[in-house]
Every structure is written in structure tokens, then in C-alpha cells.
Design an enzyme around this catalytic site. Structure first.
Site, PDB file in Angstrom:
ATOM      1  N   GLU A  94       0.811  -1.231   0.000  1.00  0.00           N
ATOM      2  CA  GLU A  94       0.000   0.000   0.000  1.00  0.00           C
ATOM      3  C   GLU A  94       0.843   1.280   0.000  1.00  0.00           C
ATOM      4  O   GLU A  94       0.644   2.167   0.839  1.00  0.00           O
ATOM      5  CB  GLU A  94      -0.999  -0.047   1.160  1.00  0.00           C
ATOM      6  CG  GLU A  94      -1.931  -1.242   1.030  1.00  0.00           C
ATOM      7  CD  GLU A  94      -2.858  -1.470   2.226  1.00  0.00           C
ATOM      8  OE1 GLU A  94      -2.855  -0.655   3.150  1.00  0.00           O
ATOM      9  OE2 GLU A  94      -3.576  -2.483   2.225  1.00  0.00           O
ATOM     10  N   GLU A 146      -5.923 -10.611  -2.283  1.00  0.00           N
ATOM     11  CA  GLU A 146      -6.801 -10.464  -1.111  1.00  0.00           C
ATOM     12  C   GLU A 146      -8.260 -10.404  -1.558  1.00  0.00           C
ATOM     13  O   GLU A 146      -9.011  -9.502  -1.177  1.00  0.00           O
ATOM     14  CB  GLU A 146      -6.431  -9.198  -0.317  1.00  0.00           C
ATOM     15  CG  GLU A 146      -4.976  -9.163   0.109  1.00  0.00           C
ATOM     16  CD  GLU A 146      -4.640  -7.985   1.032  1.00  0.00           C
ATOM     17  OE1 GLU A 146      -5.553  -7.327   1.546  1.00  0.00           O
ATOM     18  OE2 GLU A 146      -3.435  -7.740   1.223  1.00  0.00           O
TER      19      GLU A 146
HETATM   20  O1  G3I Z   1      -5.393  -8.950  18.108  1.00  0.00           O
HETATM   21  C1  G3I Z   1      -6.233  -7.943  18.665  1.00  0.00           C
HETATM   22  C2  G3I Z   1      -6.962  -8.449  19.872  1.00  0.00           C
HETATM   23  O2  G3I Z   1      -6.014  -8.748  20.877  1.00  0.00           O
HETATM   24  C3  G3I Z   1      -7.960  -7.383  20.351  1.00  0.00           C
HETATM   25  O3  G3I Z   1      -8.705  -7.900  21.401  1.00  0.00           O
HETATM   26  C4  G3I Z   1      -8.888  -6.996  19.234  1.00  0.00           C
HETATM   27  C5  G3I Z   1      -9.839  -5.875  19.647  1.00  0.00           C
HETATM   28  O4  G3I Z   1     -10.174  -5.035  18.580  1.00  0.00           O
HETATM   29  O5  G3I Z   1      -8.137  -6.533  18.137  1.00  0.00           O
HETATM   30  C6  G3I Z   1      -7.266  -7.521  17.623  1.00  0.00           C
HETATM   31  O6  G3I Z   1      -6.553  -6.994  16.550  1.00  0.00           O
HETATM   32  C7  G3I Z   1      -7.293  -6.812  15.362  1.00  0.00           C
HETATM   33  C8  G3I Z   1      -6.649  -7.652  14.277  1.00  0.00           C
HETATM   34  O7  G3I Z   1      -7.277  -7.389  13.055  1.00  0.00           O
HETATM   35  C9  G3I Z   1      -6.722  -9.151  14.565  1.00  0.00           C
HETATM   36  O8  G3I Z   1      -8.049  -9.570  14.535  1.00  0.00           O
HETATM   37  C10 G3I Z   1      -7.244  -5.338  14.995  1.00  0.00           C
HETATM   38  O9  G3I Z   1      -7.988  -4.578  15.937  1.00  0.00           O
HETATM   39  C11 G3I Z   1      -7.819  -5.137  13.619  1.00  0.00           C
HETATM   40  O10 G3I Z   1      -7.592  -3.779  13.223  1.00  0.00           O
HETATM   41  C12 G3I Z   1      -7.114  -6.051  12.644  1.00  0.00           C
HETATM   42  O11 G3I Z   1      -7.684  -5.863  11.395  1.00  0.00           O
HETATM   43  C13 G3I Z   1      -6.933  -6.399  10.320  1.00  0.00           C
HETATM   44  C14 G3I Z   1      -6.564  -5.291   9.359  1.00  0.00           C
HETATM   45  O12 G3I Z   1      -5.882  -5.822   8.250  1.00  0.00           O
HETATM   46  C15 G3I Z   1      -5.673  -4.241  10.025  1.00  0.00           C
HETATM   47  O13 G3I Z   1      -5.113  -3.411   9.146  1.00  0.00           O
HETATM   48  C16 G3I Z   1      -7.775  -7.444   9.620  1.00  0.00           C
HETATM   49  O14 G3I Z   1      -7.988  -8.568  10.485  1.00  0.00           O
HETATM   50  C17 G3I Z   1      -7.081  -7.905   8.341  1.00  0.00           C
HETATM   51  O15 G3I Z   1      -7.958  -8.706   7.594  1.00  0.00           O
HETATM   52  C18 G3I Z   1      -6.702  -6.692   7.507  1.00  0.00           C
HETATM   53  O16 G3I Z   1      -5.999  -7.117   6.384  1.00  0.00           O
HETATM   54  C19 G3I Z   1      -5.601  -6.090   5.463  1.00  0.00           C
HETATM   55  C20 G3I Z   1      -4.309  -6.546   4.799  1.00  0.00           C
HETATM   56  O17 G3I Z   1      -3.357  -6.825   5.781  1.00  0.00           O
HETATM   57  C21 G3I Z   1      -3.787  -5.484   3.835  1.00  0.00           C
HETATM   58  N1  G3I Z   1      -4.813  -5.131   2.881  1.00  0.00           N
HETATM   59  C22 G3I Z   1      -6.089  -4.738   3.417  1.00  0.00           C
HETATM   60  C23 G3I Z   1      -6.631  -5.843   4.347  1.00  0.00           C
HETATM   61  C24 G3I Z   1      -7.992  -5.460   4.869  1.00  0.00           C
HETATM   62  O18 G3I Z   1      -7.912  -4.326   5.680  1.00  0.00           O
END
Ligand code: G3I
Length: 378
Positions: free
Chosen positions: A159, A264
């Protein structure tokens, strides 16, 4: 050029565990596309921890490639300087090795999910170019080095470009300028000379992004820096992208000589609030705006109406027809998850929606469009 798919497909799957006394031969997605491209899925930690056995069976049967949804990201793997957390990433890699899958690492240099210390000094100011270079090098050497020979390829830079085709104003760009990209690729190649190296972004169908990435890739190649693939994330919707623009990007990226990878894939069935995948969108709304948007845009909380499901399946069949048409250029198609229930789209850009973006529904059934494809009914 397209890579050898051979080690990653099996010719026939015999499901010995079915209840009938005779082993039953069933078509699988990975076998169907074995001469075209790898079929991948992004896995969360709970999956590799065995907490979703049905999804595990699906992935083992239908997919020949996996990517880490979160556990290899900077803030997860090096939350503090020099303190690495390997447990989840190790389990993820072992999961793929046990199943002889093409394992993809995601992501080495990315502005999001970046540990807060990484680009800052002790008092919170951005570090000097030399310090950031050293931190990038140490991080990439440690992560890529640990999985040397096990990971097929890395999303090295993620990105980097915004929708108008200019460089994202990330700390990497602010501190190092455009040079951070070649540097990241150079460090990754030094850490594992045999690993494939990719650049990856969302909304790659936009002409401005297309142009910017073709230039970046050609410049890297001119400088003799290894780059193997261009990742088109493909978080798409029912109303975007237009197929001709999407196709132009597949062709333009393929013409650079790199593999094109759909990295993705998911397609929201809900009204579009935010195109692309800029996770920052979640935080741009006030709680009140979010509540209002939830009422207005969470339109199918109890299941997808038949006509919308048909529309989704028809559109996805067209998407796969496009991939098949360009299978000389596309080496991998990876879904960003397995079942609708676990998709990040349920939380983006507002939490609490019920979306239907993936290949399997909440009851672990394959979506009809793919069922038809693999049974050769289309
Ligand atoms: O691990 C913590 C957990 O300990 C906590 O309790 C919980 C509460 O919100 O959050 C958890 O972390 C989350 C993590 O996913 C794991 O589930 C984060 O808040 C959340 O922001 C994170 O989101 C991820 C996101 O990237 C962050 O940028 C998504 O799962 C993931 O699918 C997404 O993937 C991205 C690719 O890496 C790059 N391209 C876009 C794609 C979609 O956004």
C-alpha cells in the site's frame, strides 16, 4: 513469468473419511485451477490454532496456498525493538508445511499495523534516514531470515501509493522518500535470495495506481533489483471495479514481466460505503455517524436475499472468467479468508455489519458459482 505450479497441486483428492465404504472422488477448487493459478486463503491465528475445524477441512481440501492475515505484520512480530514474537507465525508456517502449501508472508513494510516505536525516537520524533534504514534491514533480515526456504514469497511493500497515483505520506516515505521501496526489496533479497518478492496494493484497477506501479516495477527492474510479482488485493464490491479497468491493470502488470497475483480477494454484497481497503476509514466516522450508517447500510442481517445472492454469484463467475482468460499472467488467486462469518468486511468500514464476501458461507457451503465451475457446469 508464471511460476511452476507443479509442486503445489495434487492430481486427485480421495476423501477417505466419508461415510460411504468407497472412497469418494470429489472435485476441488485447487485441482480445477491446477494449470492456471494457485488458490490461496488468508488465515487468522485462530484457524492455525485449530479453533475452526470445519474451515480447516475446507482449506486443506480446496486450497494450495496460504497467507498470514495478521500474524506476520510488524506490530505483531516485533512489537518492541529487538523483541520478536514468533509463536503465531511459526504455527502458521508449520500449518502450510504440513499440507505442502505455497506459503506467502505478509507484509514486511507497511504503514498500517506498524509498531509505534519503529519510525520514532525516544521522545516521539521521526528517526533519521540512517536509523530507519537500519531498523528496516534488521526487521527484514530477522523475519525473512527465520523462514528462509519455507516461505515461497513475501509482500515486501504494501500500500505505497494512494488513489491519485502519488506516494502515500507514510513515515517510510517521509523519512526515506521513494528510496524506501528499492531498499526494502534489496534487504528482502539479501535475507533470502530464493524467495519471491512482491509489491501489493488495493484499488489496483485505478488508472493512476496502474501507471504508478508499472513505473515503480520497471524502475526496480532497470536497477537490477529483484521483484517477482504485483499483488492486486481485489477487495471489490457489487458496483466496482469496472471490469475493463480491472482487466487493463492485469494486462499492464503482466506486461512488466512480473507475475500478477490476486492477493486479497473478497466481494462485499452490501452497499458500498468506502471503496478500497484503507483501514483508517473506520476511524473517520463519529460513533453517531457509525450508528446511522449501520442502520442504513447493514441491509441483510438475517441472510442474503436470493436475487442478491444470484447477482453476487453471477458477478463472481465473471471475475473468475477474467482470471481464467488471463491465467498466462496470473499465478495466484488468494481469498482474504475462507467463510463469510470470519471476514474483516463484517467490520469495515463500520463494525457490526453482516456481509457475504467470501467463497464459503457461514455454514461452510461453497458458493454456487464456484460449485458450478468445479463441476464443469459453466
Ligand atoms: O489482536 C487484537 C486483539 O487482541 C484485540 O482484542 C482486538 C480488539 O479489537 O483486536 C485484535 O486486533 C485486530 C486484528 O485485526 C486481529 O483480529 C485489529 O484490531 C484489527 O484492526 C485487525 O484488522 C486487520 C486489518 O488488516 C488491520 O489493518 C484485519 O484482520 C485484516 O484482515 C486486515 O488485512 C488487510 C491486509 O493486511 C492489507 N490489505 C487490506 C486488508 C484489509 O484491511
Amino acid at each position: 513469468m508464471k511460476k511452476h505450479l507443479l509442486p503445489y497441486f495434487c492430481i486427485t483428492v480421495l476423501v477417505a473419511s466419508c461415510s460411504s465404504s468407497n472412497a469418494e472422488q470429489i472435485p476441488t477448487v485447487k485441482d480445477h485451477f491446477k494449470d492456471d493459478f494457485l488458490i490461496g486463503a488468508a488465515l487468522p491465528v485462530r484457524h492455525v490454532d485449530g479453533m475452526d475445524p470445519k474451515a480447516d477441512s475446507i482449506v486443506t481440501l480446496h486450497f494450495n496456498s496460504i497467507v498470514a492475515e495478521n500474524c506476520m505484520k510488524n506490530e505483531k512480530i516485533q512489537p518492541e525493538e529487538g523483541k520478536f514474537f514468533w509463536d503465531d507465525a511459526d504455527k502458521f508456517v508449520k500449518y502450510g508445511e504440513d499440507r505442502d502449501m505455497a506459503i506467502i508472508g505478509h507484509a514486511l513494510v507497511w504503514h498500517s499495523q506498524l509498531a509505534p516505536w519503529f519510525t520514532k525516537d525516544a521522545v516521539g520524533n521521526e528517526v533519521s534516514p540512517d536509523v530507519l534504514k537500519q531498523r528496516m534491514k534488521d526487521h527484514i533480515y530477522a523475519v525473512v531470515g527465520r523462514y528462509k526456504g519455507k516461505i515461497k514469497g513475501w509482500d515486501v511493500v504494501n500500500e505505497a501509493i494512494v488513489d491519485d497515483g502519488s506516494y502515500r505520506n507514510s513515515p517510510f516515505y517521509r523519512i526515506l522518500g521513494e528510496d524506501y521501496i528499492p531498499l526494502a526489496f534489496q534487504y528482502a533479497h539479501e535475507a533470502d535470495p530464493d524467495a519471491e518478492l512482491y509489491i501489493n496494493d488495493f484499488s489496483m484497477f485505478l488508472p493512476e495506481k496502474r501507471e504508478a506501479y508499472v513505473k515503480i516495477v520497471n524502475d526496480l527492474k532497470k536497477r537490477g533489483i529483484r521483484i517477482d510479482g504485483i499483488g492486486m488485493q481485489s477487495h471489490i464490491g457489487m458496483d466496482y471495479p469496472e471490469f475493463d479497468e480491472y482487466e487493463k491493470s492485469i494486462v499492464a502488470f503482466g506486461n512488466t514481466g512480473c507475475d500478477v497475483m490476486i492477493t486479497e480477494l473478497d466481494m462485499s454484497a452490501l452497499p458500498t460505503i468506502e471503496k478500497g481497503a484503507d483501514i483508517g476509514a473506520i476511524f473517520r466516522m463519529t460513533p453517531e455517524e457509525r450508528r446511522e450508517a449501520l442502520k442504513k447500510f447493514n441491509v441483510y442481517p438475517d441472510g442474503l436475499p436470493e436475487d442478491v445472492s444470484k447477482e453476487w454469484n453471477d458477478r463472481m463467475a465473471q471475475v473468475f472468467a477474467l482470471y481464467k482468460k488471463h491465467s498466462d499472467k496470473i499465478s495466484r488467486v488468494t481469498w482474504w479468508g475462507t467463510t463469510d462469518g470470519m471476514s474483516w468486511k463484517n467490520g469495515f468500514p463500520i463494525p457490526g455489519r453482516t456481509d457475504y464476501p467470501l467463497l464459503f458461507d457461514r455454514e461452510y457451503n461453497m458458493k454456487p458459482f464456484m460449485q458450478k465451475i468445479i463441476e464443469n457446469l459453466e
